[in-house]
Design a protein around this motif. Structure first.
Motif, mmCIF file in Angstrom:
data_model
loop_
_atom_site.group_PDB
_atom_site.id
_atom_site.type_symbol
_atom_site.label_atom_id
_atom_site.label_comp_id
_atom_site.label_asym_id
_atom_site.label_seq_id
_atom_site.Cartn_x
_atom_site.Cartn_y
_atom_site.Cartn_z
ATOM 1 N N CYS A 1 -22.094 39.297 39.669
ATOM 2 C CA CYS A 1 -21.268 40.372 39.290
ATOM 3 C C CYS A 1 -21.760 41.750 39.568
ATOM 4 O O CYS A 1 -21.792 42.643 38.504
ATOM 5 C CB CYS A 1 -20.716 40.210 37.939
ATOM 6 S SG CYS A 1 -19.724 38.650 37.281
ATOM 7 N N VAL A 2 -22.414 41.746 40.586
ATOM 8 C CA VAL A 2 -23.355 42.950 41.154
ATOM 9 C C VAL A 2 -22.693 43.745 42.140
ATOM 10 O O VAL A 2 -21.962 42.889 42.955
ATOM 11 C CB VAL A 2 -24.694 42.684 41.197
ATOM 12 C CG1 VAL A 2 -25.336 43.730 42.090
ATOM 13 C CG2 VAL A 2 -25.589 42.264 40.279
ATOM 14 N N ASP A 3 -22.514 44.959 42.225
ATOM 15 C CA ASP A 3 -22.095 45.696 43.511
ATOM 16 C C ASP A 3 -23.394 45.552 44.535
ATOM 17 O O ASP A 3 -24.328 46.619 44.441
ATOM 18 C CB ASP A 3 -21.871 47.101 43.240
ATOM 19 C CG ASP A 3 -20.256 47.092 42.846
ATOM 20 O OD1 ASP A 3 -19.619 46.235 42.637
ATOM 21 O OD2 ASP A 3 -19.938 48.277 42.255
ATOM 22 N N THR B 1 -18.993 43.226 43.820
ATOM 23 C CA THR B 1 -18.097 42.236 42.736
ATOM 24 C C THR B 1 -17.759 42.919 41.551
ATOM 25 O O THR B 1 -16.982 42.798 40.976
ATOM 26 C CB THR B 1 -19.360 41.194 42.699
ATOM 27 O OG1 THR B 1 -19.614 40.501 43.794
ATOM 28 C CG2 THR B 1 -18.712 40.078 41.750
ATOM 29 N N GLU B 2 -18.892 43.785 40.969
ATOM 30 C CA GLU B 2 -18.523 44.383 39.738
ATOM 31 C C GLU B 2 -17.493 45.419 39.845
ATOM 32 O O GLU B 2 -16.640 45.568 38.741
ATOM 33 C CB GLU B 2 -19.911 45.195 39.087
ATOM 34 C CG GLU B 2 -19.648 45.797 37.889
ATOM 35 C CD GLU B 2 -20.953 46.489 37.329
ATOM 36 O OE1 GLU B 2 -21.231 47.187 36.380
ATOM 37 O OE2 GLU B 2 -22.151 46.183 37.802
ATOM 38 N N CYS C 1 -22.047 37.659 32.934
ATOM 39 C CA CYS C 1 -21.224 38.663 33.641
ATOM 40 C C CYS C 1 -20.056 39.298 32.817
ATOM 41 O O CYS C 1 -19.859 40.469 32.585
ATOM 42 C CB CYS C 1 -20.289 37.923 34.701
ATOM 43 S SG CYS C 1 -21.138 37.489 36.370
ATOM 44 N N LYS D 1 -22.117 41.669 30.608
ATOM 45 C CA LYS D 1 -22.567 42.916 31.069
ATOM 46 C C LYS D 1 -21.372 43.743 31.683
ATOM 47 O O LYS D 1 -21.326 45.272 31.542
ATOM 48 C CB LYS D 1 -23.139 42.699 32.617
ATOM 49 C CG LYS D 1 -23.634 43.684 33.639
ATOM 50 C CD LYS D 1 -24.349 43.294 34.982
ATOM 51 C CE LYS D 1 -23.259 42.711 35.766
ATOM 52 N NZ LYS D 1 -23.680 42.345 37.174
ATOM 53 N N LEU D 2 -20.041 43.215 31.876
ATOM 54 C CA LEU D 2 -19.032 44.008 32.273
ATOM 55 C C LEU D 2 -18.439 44.951 30.975
ATOM 56 O O LEU D 2 -17.878 45.856 31.064
ATOM 57 C CB LEU D 2 -17.993 43.108 32.982
ATOM 58 C CG LEU D 2 -18.009 42.549 34.214
ATOM 59 C CD1 LEU D 2 -17.358 41.365 34.792
ATOM 60 C CD2 LEU D 2 -17.843 43.644 35.312
ATOM 61 N N HIS E 1 -20.853 47.654 30.732
ATOM 62 C CA HIS E 1 -21.021 48.794 31.621
ATOM 63 C C HIS E 1 -19.458 49.435 31.611
ATOM 64 O O HIS E 1 -19.420 50.543 32.207
ATOM 65 C CB HIS E 1 -21.243 48.018 32.885
ATOM 66 C CG HIS E 1 -22.708 47.553 33.195
ATOM 67 N ND1 HIS E 1 -23.125 47.309 34.412
ATOM 68 C CD2 HIS E 1 -23.736 47.723 32.344
ATOM 69 C CE1 HIS E 1 -24.358 47.013 34.361
ATOM 70 N NE2 HIS E 1 -24.725 46.931 33.133
ATOM 71 N N ALA F 1 -28.580 45.691 35.851
ATOM 72 C CA ALA F 1 -28.571 44.615 35.545
ATOM 73 C C ALA F 1 -29.142 43.868 34.601
ATOM 74 O O ALA F 1 -28.915 42.442 34.268
ATOM 75 C CB ALA F 1 -28.542 43.848 37.050
#
Length: 376
Positions: free
Chosen positions: A208-210, A217-218, A253, A256-257, A260, A297
Motif C-alpha cells: 500500500c505504498v505509492d 497503491t496508497e 495497510c 497505515k491508511l 495517513h 511507511a
C-alpha cells in the motif's frame, strides 16, 4: 481444473490412497535385492509421499486461501492489475462495474436480497491511478428494503494478507455472513463491505505504498477506491463514514491508511498486523531511495515525527502463537501517548497467524468498527 477446485483436491486424495494401497500390496513382490526391486520400492515411496504432500498442500490452500490459481502458485501472474487506459470501461459504466451477483450464504433458506443481502463481484478502475482490480461488495438486506431507499450506509474496506484472495474473505473468513448475523442480533448497524486484496498490482507486494515510477497503491485506496464506491452505491459522504480492516499485510495497510488519511478512514483494524513495510523479493525496491517515503511507511516513525492522526485504531495479537505480540504491546503504548489517536486491542491467549484465529477476532472487530462509523 483450477487450483482451488474441490475436484482437484479429491483427485489428489484418491491418488494418495491408491498409491498407499498399491505400496502395501506390491511390497512383498519388491522385497528382492536386485536393482529393479529397489527402484520399484523407491519409486512407490516417492510417489506416495508426493501425493500426500500435494493433498495436504491443496487442503491447506483451500482452507487458508494462499493462492488463487496455478499461475498464482507458480508466480506466472503478470502485472496486468496496473492499467494505463480505461476510457472505454469508464465510459460504459463508470469506475466500478458489477460482474456477478450472489446471495449471502445464511441459514434459514432465504434467497431474497431484502432478507439476507447480496454479494456483488465487481471490477474497479482508479480514475487517477489507473489501477484496475477485482473486489467483492457486500450489501446488507436493509440496502434493498423500501423503507431504507433514501438512506446512506457506512462502508468498510476489508483487505486480505499477501498473496491472499478476495474470494477467501467471502467464503473462508465469512465477512458477509458475520456482518449479517451481527446486524440481526442488533450488535452492529447495517454496513457495506468492500472486500479485496491489497495486491492490486499482482504479483508485486506493494505494501500500500505509492511506489515512485510504479503503482500508486496508497493513492488508490485513499482516493480512487472511495470515489468509485461512492459513485455506484449509497455510501455516506460525510467524514466518519468509512473504516478499513485487514489481516497480516492487509492489517498493516489498514493501520497505515487510517493513520495517513484520517479524513477518509475514521477507524482502522489490523488483525495480526506488522508495523513497518518489509523489503524482500516480493516487494522489490518500494521507495527508490526516497527517505521520506520510507520513513512514513514505518508506523513507529510516523507516530514519533508526525502529528497524531485523529482516528481510531484496533490491533490484535496472541500471547502464544503470534510473532507480533511484543510489537503490538509496544505499539499500543506508543499510540496511547498521542492524545488525538484512540487505540483498542484484542489479545488472545493463544492463536496462530491463520484464518482460524482471525475468524475468532472478526465478529468483535466488525462490531467495534461499526460503532465508530456513521452512514450520513
Amino acid at each position: 481444473m483450477g487450483l482451488t477446485s474441490r475436484k482437484v483436491l479429491v483427485l489428489a486424495v484418491v491418488c494418495a490412497v491408491l498409491l498407499f494401497i498399491g505400496t502395501v500390496w506390491l511390497w512383498p513382490r519388491l522385497a528382492r535385492r536386485n536393482w529393479r526391486a529397489v527402484s520399484g520400492r523407491v519409486g512407490l515411496l516417492l510417489a506416495t509421499q508426493l501425493a500426500l504432500f500435494v493433498s495436504v498442500g491443496l487442503g491447506a490452500n483451500q482452507a487458508f486461501g494462499f493462492y488463487a490459481s496455478w499461475a498464482d502458485l507458480f508466480g506466472k501472474e503478470t502485472a496486468q492489475g496496473v492499467v494505463v487506459d480505461h476510457t472505454a470501461l469508464q465510459g460504459a459504466g463508470g469506475p466500478l462495474h458489477v460482474v456477478e451477483t450472489r446471495r449471502v450464504d445464511a441459514p434459514g433458506g432465504a434467497f431474497l436480497p431484502q432478507s439476507v443481502g447480496q454479494v456483488q463481484r465487481v471490477e474497479i478502475v482508479g480514475r487517477t491511478t489507473h489501477i484496475a482490480t477485482p473486489a467483492y461488495v457486500y450489501l446488507p438486506p436493509e440496502y434493498f428494503q423500501p423503507r431504507y431507499r433514501t438512506r446512506t450506509f457506512p462502508a468498510t474496506v476489508v483487505l486480505t494478507g499477501y498473496p491472499g484472495t478476495a474470494k477467501a474473505l467471502v467464503d473462508k473468513l465469512n465477512y458477509p455472513r458475520t456482518a449479517l448475523e451481527l446486524t440481526k442480533k442488533g450488535r452492529m448497524k447495517p454496513m457495506i463491505l468492500v472486500m479485496m486484496r491489497p495486491t492490486v498490482a499482482p504479483p508485486r507486494d506493494t505494501e500500500c505504498v505509492d511506489v515512485p515510477g510504479g503503482p500508486q497503491t496508497e493513492s488508490f485506496f485513499a482516493k480512487d477506491l472511495p470515489d468509485a464506491v461512492l459513485a455506484h452505491y449509497r455510501v455516506g459522504k460525510k467524514p466518519g463514514s468509512w473504516g478499513i480492516i485487514g489481516d497480516s499485510t492487509g492489517g498493516y495497510c489498514a493501520l497505515k491508511l487510517a493513520m495517513h488519511h484520517p479524513g477518509v478512514y475514521a477507524a482502522g483494524v489490523g488483525l495480526s498486523p506488522y508495523y513497518k513495510a518489509p523489503s524482500d523479493p516480493t516487494t522489490g525496491d518500494l521507495f527508490q531511495g526516497n527517505g521520506t517515503l520510507r520513513n512514513e511507511a514505518d508506523l513507529w516513525w510516523y507516530l514519533k515525527h508526525r502529528p497524531a492522526p485523529d482516528t481510531s485504531l484496533l490491533v490484535t495479537s496472541s500471547k502464544i502463537g503470534e510473532h507480533n505480540y511484543k510489537d503490538t504491546l509496544k505499539f499500543i503504548d506508543q499510540v496511547r501517548a498521542n492524545n488525538s489517536t484512540r487505540i483498542a486491542s484484542i489479545i488472545l491467549d493463544s492463536g496462530g497467524h491463520n484464518f482460524n484465529t482471525w475468524r475468532r477476532e472478526i465478529p468483535a472487530a466488525l462490531q467495534w468498527i461499526g460503532g465508530r462509523l456513521s452512514g450520513g
